[in-house]
Scaffold this motif. Structure first.
Motif, short mmCIF file in Angstrom:
data_model
loop_
_atom_site.label_atom_id
_atom_site.label_comp_id
_atom_site.label_asym_id
_atom_site.label_seq_id
_atom_site.Cartn_x
_atom_site.Cartn_y
_atom_site.Cartn_z
N ASP A 1 -21.31 -19.38 -32.60
CA ASP A 1 -22.67 -20.30 -32.71
C ASP A 1 -23.67 -19.49 -33.21
O ASP A 1 -24.70 -20.05 -33.82
N ARG A 2 -23.66 -18.05 -33.12
CA ARG A 2 -24.83 -17.30 -33.50
C ARG A 2 -24.64 -17.10 -35.02
O ARG A 2 -25.64 -17.08 -36.04
N TYR A 3 -23.46 -16.93 -35.37
CA TYR A 3 -23.28 -16.72 -36.84
C TYR A 3 -23.57 -17.96 -37.62
O TYR A 3 -24.39 -17.96 -38.66
N ILE A 4 -23.33 -19.29 -36.88
CA ILE A 4 -23.59 -20.55 -37.53
C ILE A 4 -25.15 -20.67 -37.41
O ILE A 4 -25.79 -20.87 -38.78
N ASN A 5 -25.82 -20.38 -36.60
CA ASN A 5 -27.25 -20.55 -36.69
C ASN A 5 -27.95 -19.34 -37.64
O ASN A 5 -28.93 -19.86 -38.32
N TYR A 6 -27.40 -18.10 -37.59
CA TYR A 6 -27.95 -17.09 -38.50
C TYR A 6 -27.76 -17.59 -39.93
O TYR A 6 -28.52 -17.28 -40.98
N LYS A 7 -26.63 -18.14 -40.07
CA LYS A 7 -26.42 -18.71 -41.65
C LYS A 7 -27.46 -19.63 -42.16
O LYS A 7 -27.81 -19.65 -43.30
N LYS A 8 -27.63 -20.53 -41.21
CA LYS A 8 -28.67 -21.73 -41.54
C LYS A 8 -30.01 -20.90 -41.80
O LYS A 8 -30.67 -21.49 -42.62
N GLU A 9 -30.52 -19.84 -41.18
CA GLU A 9 -31.85 -19.27 -41.37
C GLU A 9 -31.49 -18.50 -42.38
O GLU A 9 -32.61 -18.21 -43.01
N ASN A 10 -30.42 -18.05 -42.85
CA ASN A 10 -30.28 -17.22 -43.98
C ASN A 10 -29.32 -17.79 -44.90
O ASN A 10 -28.26 -16.86 -45.21
N PRO A 11 -29.65 -18.81 -45.71
CA PRO A 11 -28.55 -19.47 -46.52
C PRO A 11 -28.27 -18.64 -47.74
O PRO A 11 -27.05 -18.63 -48.19
N ASP A 12 -28.88 -17.67 -48.03
CA ASP A 12 -28.75 -16.70 -49.28
C ASP A 12 -27.61 -15.59 -48.99
O ASP A 12 -27.23 -15.01 -49.91
N LEU A 13 -27.58 -15.16 -47.85
CA LEU A 13 -26.72 -14.04 -47.42
C LEU A 13 -25.46 -14.66 -47.43
O LEU A 13 -24.87 -15.52 -47.24
N ASP A 14 -24.50 -13.51 -47.98
CA ASP A 14 -23.12 -13.71 -47.95
C ASP A 14 -22.34 -13.71 -46.67
O ASP A 14 -23.02 -13.09 -45.56
N ILE A 15 -21.31 -14.30 -46.25
CA ILE A 15 -20.68 -14.35 -45.24
C ILE A 15 -20.47 -13.22 -44.42
O ILE A 15 -20.46 -13.04 -43.07
N LYS A 16 -19.97 -12.14 -44.99
CA LYS A 16 -19.76 -10.71 -44.65
C LYS A 16 -21.06 -10.16 -43.90
O LYS A 16 -21.02 -9.34 -42.99
N GLN A 17 -22.03 -10.39 -44.78
CA GLN A 17 -23.38 -9.87 -44.33
C GLN A 17 -23.75 -10.55 -42.98
O GLN A 17 -24.15 -9.78 -42.09
N ILE A 18 -23.55 -12.00 -42.98
CA ILE A 18 -23.86 -12.62 -41.74
C ILE A 18 -23.09 -12.17 -40.52
O ILE A 18 -23.76 -11.86 -39.39
N ILE A 19 -21.76 -11.94 -40.59
CA ILE A 19 -21.02 -11.48 -39.54
C ILE A 19 -21.67 -10.00 -39.16
O ILE A 19 -21.61 -9.72 -38.02
N THR A 20 -21.67 -9.29 -40.04
CA THR A 20 -22.28 -8.08 -39.97
C THR A 20 -23.57 -7.98 -39.04
O THR A 20 -23.59 -7.19 -38.09
N ASP A 21 -24.38 -8.54 -39.53
CA ASP A 21 -25.70 -8.70 -38.86
C ASP A 21 -25.95 -9.11 -37.61
O ASP A 21 -26.58 -8.52 -36.80
N VAL A 22 -25.02 -10.18 -37.19
CA VAL A 22 -25.07 -10.71 -35.87
C VAL A 22 -24.42 -9.92 -35.20
O VAL A 22 -24.81 -9.55 -33.97
N ASN A 23 -23.30 -9.04 -35.59
CA ASN A 23 -22.64 -8.28 -34.68
C ASN A 23 -23.47 -6.90 -34.43
O ASN A 23 -23.44 -6.51 -33.35
N ILE A 24 -24.42 -6.74 -35.23
CA ILE A 24 -25.38 -5.70 -35.00
C ILE A 24 -26.20 -6.11 -33.97
O ILE A 24 -26.68 -5.49 -33.16
N GLY A 25 -26.56 -7.39 -34.20
CA GLY A 25 -27.59 -7.91 -33.12
C GLY A 25 -28.70 -8.46 -33.66
O GLY A 25 -29.71 -8.98 -32.98
N ILE A 26 -28.99 -8.29 -34.98
CA ILE A 26 -30.41 -8.68 -35.55
C ILE A 26 -30.71 -10.00 -35.59
O ILE A 26 -31.69 -10.41 -35.98
N ASP A 27 -29.81 -11.06 -35.14
CA ASP A 27 -30.16 -12.33 -35.20
C ASP A 27 -31.08 -12.49 -33.89
O ASP A 27 -31.72 -13.61 -33.74
N GLN A 28 -31.23 -11.56 -32.91
CA GLN A 28 -31.82 -11.70 -32.01
C GLN A 28 -32.99 -10.41 -31.85
O GLN A 28 -32.71 -9.76 -32.62
N LYS A 29 -33.87 -10.57 -30.98
CA LYS A 29 -34.92 -9.83 -31.06
C LYS A 29 -34.49 -8.16 -30.93
O LYS A 29 -33.63 -7.96 -30.09
#
Ligand SMILES: [Zn+2]
Length: 294
Positions: free
Chosen positions: A71-99
């Motif tokens: 769900d976090r991947y999906i939300n983060y993708k909505k907020e960042n439509p230009d990012l490629d999917i690998k970056q979305i997964i990497t960023d969320v795993n890092i934690g930066i979709d949250q404060k």
């Protein structure tokens, strides 16, 4: 037909009938127990499929995909439509979709070049590496310590730089938890927490506590202007050969959580440094893609 034979036949018939009834009960109950389960499974799978479709079914192709975060991947993708999917997964795993500083966890891989200390991973107050050593005064201000293997790599690097006419001096290296408490509080008082957070780690979250991070300058120009020196260019071309990386690059501010710092280097070992240098990623990205287990 004799009476005995007739009786035997009747018995056979009865046995067969009993067998048939038992068979029907068994098959029936198996069917009943399986069919409804299969249907629920089908529905659950469909929901999963729908979610995965929104992420281009990347879970099949990417080893660090974690369904727990779907769900976090999906939300983060909505907020960042230009990012490629690998970056979305990497960023969320890092934690930066949250404060920053939310969902923090204790760092693992203590006292190894694979350790990650950042705004989501911290060291405890009493963590002090047991293999700290002073850096040779030819390449450091007095009292500068790193863990032995990083110290050796740093001295070798600074020595080779010197041979080519460049001066690399360590001006800050290992810092204790208590030291960081004082430093961070001082920054917070003068700039406020929000700004202080962009350039200073909170206690326990500073990489300097690992004994693997070092701030350098060339002995003449203030470290904040290290980028403008020839020594910086030399570091850009050579630091990775000794196992060091520029830890907070210009184009990775979001991932590292820190403003660009041309003077802050981190020992990660030669193999990791080479990979990071070649692929133009930051240590958080490497950690997510290559070190963290899913
Ligand atoms: Zn630093």
């Amino acid at each position: 037909m004799s009476k005995v034979k007739n009786k035997k036949l009747k018995l056979k018939k009865r046995n067969f009938l009993v067998f048939l009834i038992v068979l029907i009960i068994v098959v029936g109950s198996i069917a009943f127990s399986i069919i409804p389960k299969k249907e629920t499974k089908k529905i659950a799978k469909t929901k999963k499929d729908i979610k995965l479709e929104q992420l281009e079914n990347i879970d099949q192709k990417i080893t660090y995909f974690n369904y727990k975060y779907i769900d976090r991947y999906i939300n983060y993708k909505k907020e960042n439509p230009d990012l490629d999917i690998k970056q979305i997964i990497t960023d969320v795993n890092i934690g930066i979709d949250q404060k920053y500083y939310t969902n923090t966890k204790k760092s693992i891989n203590l006292n190894t070049p694979q350790i990650l200390v950042n705004k989501y991973n911290y060291l405890e107050e009493d963590y002090i590496p047991d293999n700290l050593e002073d850096i040779d005064l030819n390449y450091a201000r007095s009292g500068m310590k790193l863990v032995n293997y990083a110290k050796e790599a740093f001295e070798e690097m600074a020595k080779d730089a010197k041979k080519e006419g460049y001066t690399i001096i360590a001006m800050s290296s290992y810092r204790s938890y208590t030291y960081q408490v004082n430093l961070y509080n001082r920054y917070k008082e003068s700039d406020g927490a929000e700004i202080a957070d962009t350039y200073s780690g909170r206690p326990g979250h500073s990489e300097h506590q690992t004994g693997l991070a070092v701030d350098v300058y060339n002995g003449k120009i203030d470290y904040t202007n290290f980028e403008k020196t020839e020594e910086f260019n030399w570091m850009q071309e050579n630091a990775y050969k000794y196992g060091f990386i520029l830890r907070f690059p210009k184009d990775k501010i979001k991932q590292t959580g820190y403003d660009y710092e041309s003077w802050h280097y981190r020992y990660v070992g030669k193999d990791i440094a080479k990979y990071i240098h070649k692929n133009n990623i930051c240590f958080e990205e490497y950690y997510i893609q290559k070190i963290e287990k899913y």
